[in-house]
Write an enzyme that holds these catalytic residues in place. Structure first.
Site, PDB file in Angstrom:
ATOM      1  N   PRO A 100       0.822  -1.211   0.000  1.00  0.00           N
ATOM      2  CA  PRO A 100       0.000   0.000   0.000  1.00  0.00           C
ATOM      3  C   PRO A 100       0.862   1.269   0.000  1.00  0.00           C
ATOM      4  O   PRO A 100       1.941   1.274   0.592  1.00  0.00           O
ATOM      5  CB  PRO A 100      -0.818  -0.114   1.292  1.00  0.00           C
ATOM      6  CG  PRO A 100      -0.132  -1.117   2.121  1.00  0.00           C
ATOM      7  CD  PRO A 100       0.654  -2.011   1.218  1.00  0.00           C
ATOM      8  N   GLY A 104       4.179   3.490   5.003  1.00  0.00           N
ATOM      9  CA  GLY A 104       5.435   3.229   5.714  1.00  0.00           C
ATOM     10  C   GLY A 104       6.066   1.890   5.358  1.00  0.00           C
ATOM     11  O   GLY A 104       6.920   1.388   6.087  1.00  0.00           O
ATOM     12  N   LEU A 105       5.640   1.303   4.227  1.00  0.00           N
ATOM     13  CA  LEU A 105       6.104  -0.046   3.877  1.00  0.00           C
ATOM     14  C   LEU A 105       6.999  -0.065   2.634  1.00  0.00           C
ATOM     15  O   LEU A 105       7.218  -1.123   2.032  1.00  0.00           O
ATOM     16  CB  LEU A 105       4.902  -0.986   3.711  1.00  0.00           C
ATOM     17  CG  LEU A 105       4.021  -1.106   4.971  1.00  0.00           C
ATOM     18  CD1 LEU A 105       2.814  -1.992   4.712  1.00  0.00           C
ATOM     19  CD2 LEU A 105       4.832  -1.653   6.162  1.00  0.00           C
ATOM     20  N   ALA A 109      10.101   3.215  -2.850  1.00  0.00           N
ATOM     21  CA  ALA A 109      11.445   2.683  -3.126  1.00  0.00           C
ATOM     22  C   ALA A 109      11.345   1.383  -3.921  1.00  0.00           C
ATOM     23  O   ALA A 109      12.151   1.133  -4.829  1.00  0.00           O
ATOM     24  CB  ALA A 109      12.190   2.445  -1.813  1.00  0.00           C
ATOM     25  N   ALA A 110      10.335   0.559  -3.598  1.00  0.00           N
ATOM     26  CA  ALA A 110      10.175  -0.726  -4.292  1.00  0.00           C
ATOM     27  C   ALA A 110       9.773  -0.513  -5.752  1.00  0.00           C
ATOM     28  O   ALA A 110      10.318  -1.163  -6.655  1.00  0.00           O
ATOM     29  CB  ALA A 110       9.128  -1.578  -3.575  1.00  0.00           C
ATOM     30  N   ASP A 151      15.162   2.752   3.057  1.00  0.00           N
ATOM     31  CA  ASP A 151      14.164   2.035   2.253  1.00  0.00           C
ATOM     32  C   ASP A 151      14.822   1.419   1.018  1.00  0.00           C
ATOM     33  O   ASP A 151      14.589   0.251   0.686  1.00  0.00           O
ATOM     34  CB  ASP A 151      13.044   2.992   1.795  1.00  0.00           C
ATOM     35  CG  ASP A 151      12.106   3.375   2.928  1.00  0.00           C
ATOM     36  OD1 ASP A 151      12.532   3.299   4.092  1.00  0.00           O
ATOM     37  OD2 ASP A 151      10.956   3.753   2.652  1.00  0.00           O
TER      38      ASP A 151
HETATM   39  O1  PMV Z   1       8.736   6.510   3.926  1.00  0.00           O
HETATM   40  P1  PMV Z   1       8.585   5.792   5.216  1.00  0.00           P
HETATM   41  O2  PMV Z   1       7.357   6.091   5.915  1.00  0.00           O
HETATM   42  O3  PMV Z   1       8.844   4.341   5.067  1.00  0.00           O
HETATM   43  O4  PMV Z   1       9.746   6.339   6.212  1.00  0.00           O
HETATM   44  C1  PMV Z   1      11.099   6.141   5.964  1.00  0.00           C
HETATM   45  C2  PMV Z   1      11.885   6.167   7.204  1.00  0.00           C
HETATM   46  C3  PMV Z   1      12.320   7.535   7.744  1.00  0.00           C
HETATM   47  O5  PMV Z   1      13.353   7.248   8.685  1.00  0.00           O
HETATM   48  C4  PMV Z   1      11.184   8.226   8.465  1.00  0.00           C
HETATM   49  C5  PMV Z   1      12.864   8.444   6.662  1.00  0.00           C
HETATM   50  C6  PMV Z   1      14.177   7.973   6.067  1.00  0.00           C
HETATM   51  O6  PMV Z   1      14.440   8.348   4.919  1.00  0.00           O
HETATM   52  O7  PMV Z   1      14.952   7.272   6.724  1.00  0.00           O
END
Ligand code: PMV
Length: 323
Positions: A100, A104-105, A109-110, A151
């Site tokens: 989703p 935060g998953l 990036a994927a 990520d």
């Molecule tokens: O994009 P998210 O919600 O998976 O957050 C990434 C993790 C953070 O530490 C909040 C940001 C980062 O770039 O490390």
């Protein structure tokens, strides 16, 4: 016309989100939810469709995006490849994802990693891990502004990793979770941007550094202890450390009443650790629990989540599955 198809896992941060942006370590795992990019050669302007979303549009030969602004990260990937000397070709891309968005998953990036692998393969080139990490992270800079790279590292390399900004992977943990304990993700369904909480935390840490530096140090120490606990199969300690990490995240203002409700409900239902994962203020909670408590926990949080499910670690990172 042959299609290049790649998949990339999503990720869950077990410890260290936010603190990693300012140089503390993070402990992250790739998970068995995947984004997929199918790409075939075509003419310019190139076309990108993100299945199941409204995101679609075109990228012109001079790398301008026409349509959804969410396509900008893909244009960035093309511009980096061009700067590396690649002769770009027009294409048609279809992105689909089980991960989703804004939860935060690691969906952005994927998608970026799967797109990069498929596109480079279409050009007849196999990206190495370092190149793949760079492309995914360049795309993340467009999406979030100031990513630590955690990520992109997780989706590129897979498995469980300890990561530090500007250093990269410090270690890879070979341990798998035993059958007796499981990880559950509970998605609050509350969408939020990553960039706003990241910016707010940086401002707060700047303002109150004499106190906040101690919290950052504590977060960093938790990674060492978490690493030890995972290596020893000491899940009770691992869960306690997740709860402490949640307290630190709460103290820097990235939790929310909705996330706390999910966290407390899961702890009361038998979880040994529960914390927000990712940027917070919405998105997901990661829960560690004895496997025989999974159903009870999912039942107790279902009032307050979009979905909750057991997840497994993906030992592999992004990869080409067909060309
Ligand atoms: O994009 P998210 O919600 O998976 O957050 C990434 C993790 C953070 O530490 C909040 C940001 C980062 O770039 O490390």
């Amino acid at each position: 016309m042959t299609k290049s198809i790649s998949i990339s896992p999503g990720k869950v941060i077990l410890f260290g989100e936010h603190f990693v942006v300012r140089g503390s370590k993070a402990l992250v795992a790739a998970i068995d939810l995947y984004a997929k990019a199918e790409i075939e050669e075509s003419s310019w302007p190139s076309e990108i469709i993100s299945e199941g979303t409204e995101i679609r549009g075109k990228i012109t030969a001079d790398l301008k995006v026409i349509g959804s602004k969410e396509l900008e990260p893909f244009a960035k990937i093309l511009s980096v490849l061009k700067s590396w000397g690649f002769q770009l070709s027009g294409f048609k891309a279809r992105i689909s994802s089980e991960i989703p968005m804004s939860a935060g998953l690691g969906s952005s990036a994927a998608s970026a990693a799967a797109f990069s692998l498929s596109y480079a393969n279409m050009l007849g080139y196999k990206l190495n891990d370092k190149e793949l990490f760079t492309l995914s992270n360049e795309a993340e800079k467009v999406t979030h502004g100031n990513p630590s790279g955690v990520d992109s590292a997780a989706v590129t390399y897979g498995g469980i990793l300890i990561f530090k900004k500007d250093v990269g992977i410090i270690s890879r943990l070979n341990t798998l979770f035993s059958d007796k304990y499981s990880l559950i993700i509970a998605d609050s369904g509350i969408k939020r941007s990553t960039s706003v909480p990241v910016r707010d935390v940086l401002i707060l840490s700047e303002k109150l550094w004499p106190a906040l530096s101690l919290i950052y140090d504590a977060a960093d120490k938790i990674i060492d202890l978490g690493n030890e606990a995972i290596s020893n199969g000491d899940y009770e300690t691992l869960g306690t450390l997740m709860n402490i990490n949640q307290g630190l995240l709460n103290s820097i203002g990235v939790s929310s009443i909705e996330l706390e409700e999910i966290i407390y409900r899961s702890r009361l239902a038998g979880a040994i650790g529960a914390k927000l994962t990712g940027a917070g203020r919405g998105g997901s909670v990661i829960i560690l629990a004895p496997s025989n408590k999974i159903e009870n926990i999912i039942d107790r949080v279902k009032c307050c989540v979009k979905w909750a499910s057991r997840i497994k670690i993906s030992q592999s990172g992004a990869r080409l599955i067909s060309s």
